[in-house]
Design a protein around this motif. Structure first.
Motif, PDB file in Angstrom:
ATOM      1  N   GLU A 154      15.137 -23.750   6.068  1.00 20.64           N
ATOM      2  CA  GLU A 154      15.686 -22.880   7.109  1.00 20.64           C
ATOM      3  C   GLU A 154      14.680 -21.795   7.493  1.00 20.64           C
ATOM      4  OE1 GLU A 154      19.017 -19.551   6.936  1.00 20.64           O
ATOM      5  OE2 GLU A 154      19.934 -21.550   6.937  1.00 20.64           O
ATOM      6  N   THR A 155      13.994 -21.268   6.498  1.00 20.58           N
ATOM      7  CA  THR A 155      12.983 -20.246   6.758  1.00 20.58           C
ATOM      8  C   THR A 155      11.811 -20.836   7.540  1.00 20.58           C
ATOM      9  OG1 THR A 155      13.583 -19.069   4.730  1.00 20.58           O
ATOM     10  CG2 THR A 155      11.448 -18.554   5.686  1.00 20.58           C
TER      11      THR A 155
ATOM     12  N   LEU B  66      12.093 -20.975  11.291  1.00 21.10           N
ATOM     13  CA  LEU B  66      12.022 -19.738  12.074  1.00 21.10           C
ATOM     14  C   LEU B  66      10.687 -19.654  12.814  1.00 21.10           C
ATOM     15  CD1 LEU B  66      13.435 -17.254   9.383  1.00 21.10           C
ATOM     16  CD2 LEU B  66      14.643 -18.135  11.393  1.00 21.10           C
ATOM     17  N   PRO B  67      10.590 -18.839  13.866  1.00 24.26           N
ATOM     18  CA  PRO B  67       9.323 -18.710  14.609  1.00 24.26           C
ATOM     19  C   PRO B  67       8.310 -17.856  13.829  1.00 24.26           C
ATOM     20  CG  PRO B  67      10.978 -17.264  15.551  1.00 24.26           C
ATOM     21  CD  PRO B  67      11.678 -18.068  14.501  1.00 24.26           C
ATOM     22  N   LEU B  68       7.832 -18.398  12.720  1.00 28.00           N
ATOM     23  CA  LEU B  68       6.954 -17.626  11.837  1.00 28.00           C
ATOM     24  C   LEU B  68       5.577 -17.378  12.458  1.00 28.00           C
ATOM     25  CD1 LEU B  68       7.768 -19.357   8.419  1.00 28.00           C
ATOM     26  CD2 LEU B  68       8.798 -17.300   9.396  1.00 28.00           C
TER      27      LEU B  68
ATOM     28  N   PRO C 239       7.310 -10.435  14.798  1.00 28.84           N
ATOM     29  CA  PRO C 239       8.753 -10.166  14.881  1.00 28.84           C
ATOM     30  C   PRO C 239       9.092  -9.121  15.932  1.00 28.84           C
ATOM     31  CG  PRO C 239       7.809  -9.072  12.965  1.00 28.84           C
ATOM     32  CD  PRO C 239       6.712  -9.906  13.550  1.00 28.84           C
TER      33      PRO C 239
ATOM     34  N   VAL D 218       9.912 -11.565  10.049  1.00 26.20           N
ATOM     35  CA  VAL D 218      10.897 -12.483  10.624  1.00 26.20           C
ATOM     36  C   VAL D 218      11.900 -12.966   9.575  1.00 26.20           C
ATOM     37  CG1 VAL D 218      11.186 -14.767  11.683  1.00 26.20           C
ATOM     38  CG2 VAL D 218       9.458 -13.189  12.569  1.00 26.20           C
ATOM     39  N   PRO D 219      11.448 -13.440   8.378  1.00 21.45           N
ATOM     40  CA  PRO D 219      12.438 -13.863   7.376  1.00 21.45           C
ATOM     41  C   PRO D 219      13.346 -12.730   6.912  1.00 21.45           C
ATOM     42  CG  PRO D 219      10.283 -14.782   6.855  1.00 21.45           C
ATOM     43  CD  PRO D 219      10.072 -13.776   7.943  1.00 21.45           C
TER      44      PRO D 219
ATOM     45  N   HIS E  20      15.906 -12.065   9.617  1.00 22.32           N
ATOM     46  CA  HIS E  20      16.859 -13.179   9.693  1.00 22.32           C
ATOM     47  C   HIS E  20      17.909 -13.060   8.587  1.00 22.32           C
ATOM     48  CE1 HIS E  20      18.381 -17.266  10.109  1.00 22.32           C
ATOM     49  NE2 HIS E  20      18.112 -17.489   8.833  1.00 22.32           N
TER      50      HIS E  20
ATOM     51  N   LYS F 258      22.055 -12.072   8.745  1.00 23.75           N
ATOM     52  CA  LYS F 258      23.103 -12.906   8.147  1.00 23.75           C
ATOM     53  C   LYS F 258      23.938 -12.097   7.146  1.00 23.75           C
ATOM     54  CE  LYS F 258      22.517 -17.239   7.301  1.00 23.75           C
ATOM     55  NZ  LYS F 258      22.093 -18.572   6.827  1.00 23.75           N
TER      56      LYS F 258
END
Length: 453
Positions: A74-75, A78-80, A84, A315-316, A319, A323
């Motif tokens: 899932e990580t 992401l748009p790594l 960010p 970003v992580p 995210h 959540k």
């Protein structure tokens, strides 16, 4: 001088004696913040930030039902490869709602609370230690050690005013205290006046930790309010609330209301000289993502934003924080807090019982002393007594406590924290509230260690 990038037409500051522009270091006040690419545009064919257009080069390990593997995948989705969002307004909006703040603009996000604390010292306190004319911070030990570390890194001097012990509590032999700590407001005022009038120094920040680390002490908001409104103090009061979500009991009908009632967050929007720091590390169980929070008047949030490094929240991290702050996750968060409060009650009760216990085949105390401080955090601070003391005697023994600490960690694999070198914490071990199984294990192993040491 106006704050760079500040919102115009801000209301008149309160209290009237506080002028933010005179407290902030002039070089910070004049700072033009770095303008990053995502401040302008975040959609379209993005060729403005020298990112890698091909994306990351981390190879997926293939399908699996393993929970950790799913989380990694899932990580990776992401748009790594993109920088960010520099603002993270949706996260701030959820925090503002949770803490009943006037607006999302009252929230600042940092890489853990420690980045926030360091930034606040850099913003308000001029570095340099000389004979007179210094800016300083004031702390109330025993307290969180990073205030002093950040001060030293920034070449800033520290004034220490010990926490008081409430009237009627017991003085222990050899300087120990068995009591509920509290802020000695009069002693703080005397220290500020002495620095300003006699020594020509300025206290720019008063740090208050509530609930305190390592004492678990919840600070009376009347004491905070008194310092905020005290005309002699021209600086900022910072209330560190890393453990605020653990106040109250598991039986509270409305835990959110109890937290708000005891949190200095209620001062945001009323006072312009207060900052409240919080975190996702403790009650949210997200120490690994490093997200710290400052709740503050909008002008202070703007100065923090001007001073921080660009793209400080990854970003992580963003995210996972988003959540964690969703309605579904907050429901589980409240449930987990109730469970930890129940576990805390069990741990406190069990340690209290051990304080009346004796060594096998003996009338001598097992050596568990009283719990000190108060129990408003997710840890308990308990004294270890001298071997051979009678039950009820208060003779804290830091040497024995340190041996017990090392034995637990190195011989039986139970790691607590030795705090016997902190002011007023002679012989103390700090025990984090664990799962039901972990709490039972630490109690069993503690009894075993005291039987040997």
């Amino acid at each position: 001088m106006a704050i760079q990038s500040s919102t115009p037409n801000q209301p008149q500051p309160y209290p009237a004696h506080f002028k933010l522009e005179s407290v902030v270091r002039p070089n910070i006040l004049a700072l033009h913040p770095y303008r990053c690419a995502r401040d302008d545009y975040s959609e379209g064919i993005l060729l403005d930030a020298n990112e890698n257009a091909l994306g990351h080069a981390i190879v997926s390990q293939g399908p699996s039902d393993d929970e950790a593997h799913v989380a990694v995948e899932e990580t990776l989705a992401l748009p790594l490869h993109r920088y960010p969002d520099p603002v993270h307004l949706p996260i701030k909006a959820r925090i503002a709602s949770l803490r009943s703040l006037p607006a999302p603009e009252n929230v600042f996000l940092g890489v853990g609370s420690d980045e926030v604390l360091d930034l606040l010292i850099r913003i308000f306190v001029k570095p340099g230690i000389s004979n007179t004319g210094n800016d300083k911070i004031l702390i109330t030990p025993p307290t969180y050690g990073m205030y002093s570390v950040c001060a030293q890194v920034n070449d800033v001097d520290v004034v220490k005013v010990p926490l008081g012990v409430r009237e009627g509590e017991i003085d222990g032999s050899e300087g120990g205290k068995n009591g509920r700590f509290s802020v000695d407001v009069e002693a703080v005022k005397k220290a500020v006046i002495r620095e300003q009038r006699e020594l020509g120094n300025a206290i720019k920040i008063i740090f208050l930790c509530s609930p305190g680390n390592p004492t678990g002490t919840l600070i009376d908001l009347d004491a905070v309010r008194e310092l905020l409104e005290w005309e002699e103090f021209k600086g900022v009061v910072i209330v560190d609330e890393a453990y605020i979500d653990f106040v109250g009991s598991a039986e509270d009908a409305d835990p959110d209301a109890e937290i708000y009632k005891r949190s200095a967050a209620q001062f945001i929007g009323k006072y312009d000289n207060v900052v409240v720091t919080q975190t996702l590390s403790k009650s949210f169980g997200l120490a690994g993502i490093r997200l710290g929070i400052a709740l503050a008047p909008i002008p202070i949030v703007q100065i923090l934003a001007n001073t921080k490094a660009p793209y400080n929240i990854s970003v992580p991290t963003a995210h996972l924080a988003s959540k964690a702050l969703s309605p579904e996750s907050l429901s589980l968060w409240r449930k987990n807090i109730r469970t930890l409060k129940h576990n805390r009650t069990f741990l406190v009760s069990s340690l209290t019982s051990l304080s009346q216990s004796t060594l096998p085949d003996s009338t001598l105390s097992l050596g568990v002393g009283p719990i000190i401080g108060s129990n408003d955090a997710n840890f308990v601070l308990v004294r270890i007594l001298k071997r051979g003391a009678k039950v009820g005697e208060l003779k804290p023994d830091s040497t024995r406590a340190q041996k017990v600490y090392k034995y637990l960690a190195e011989e039986v694999g139970v790691v607590v924290r030795y705090r016997g070198n902190e002011l007023g914490c002679e012989g103390a071990l700090r025990i984090t509230v664990g799962t039901e199984k972990e709490n039972k294990a630490v109690l069993e192993k503690l009894v075993g260690a005291l039987g040997k040491i």
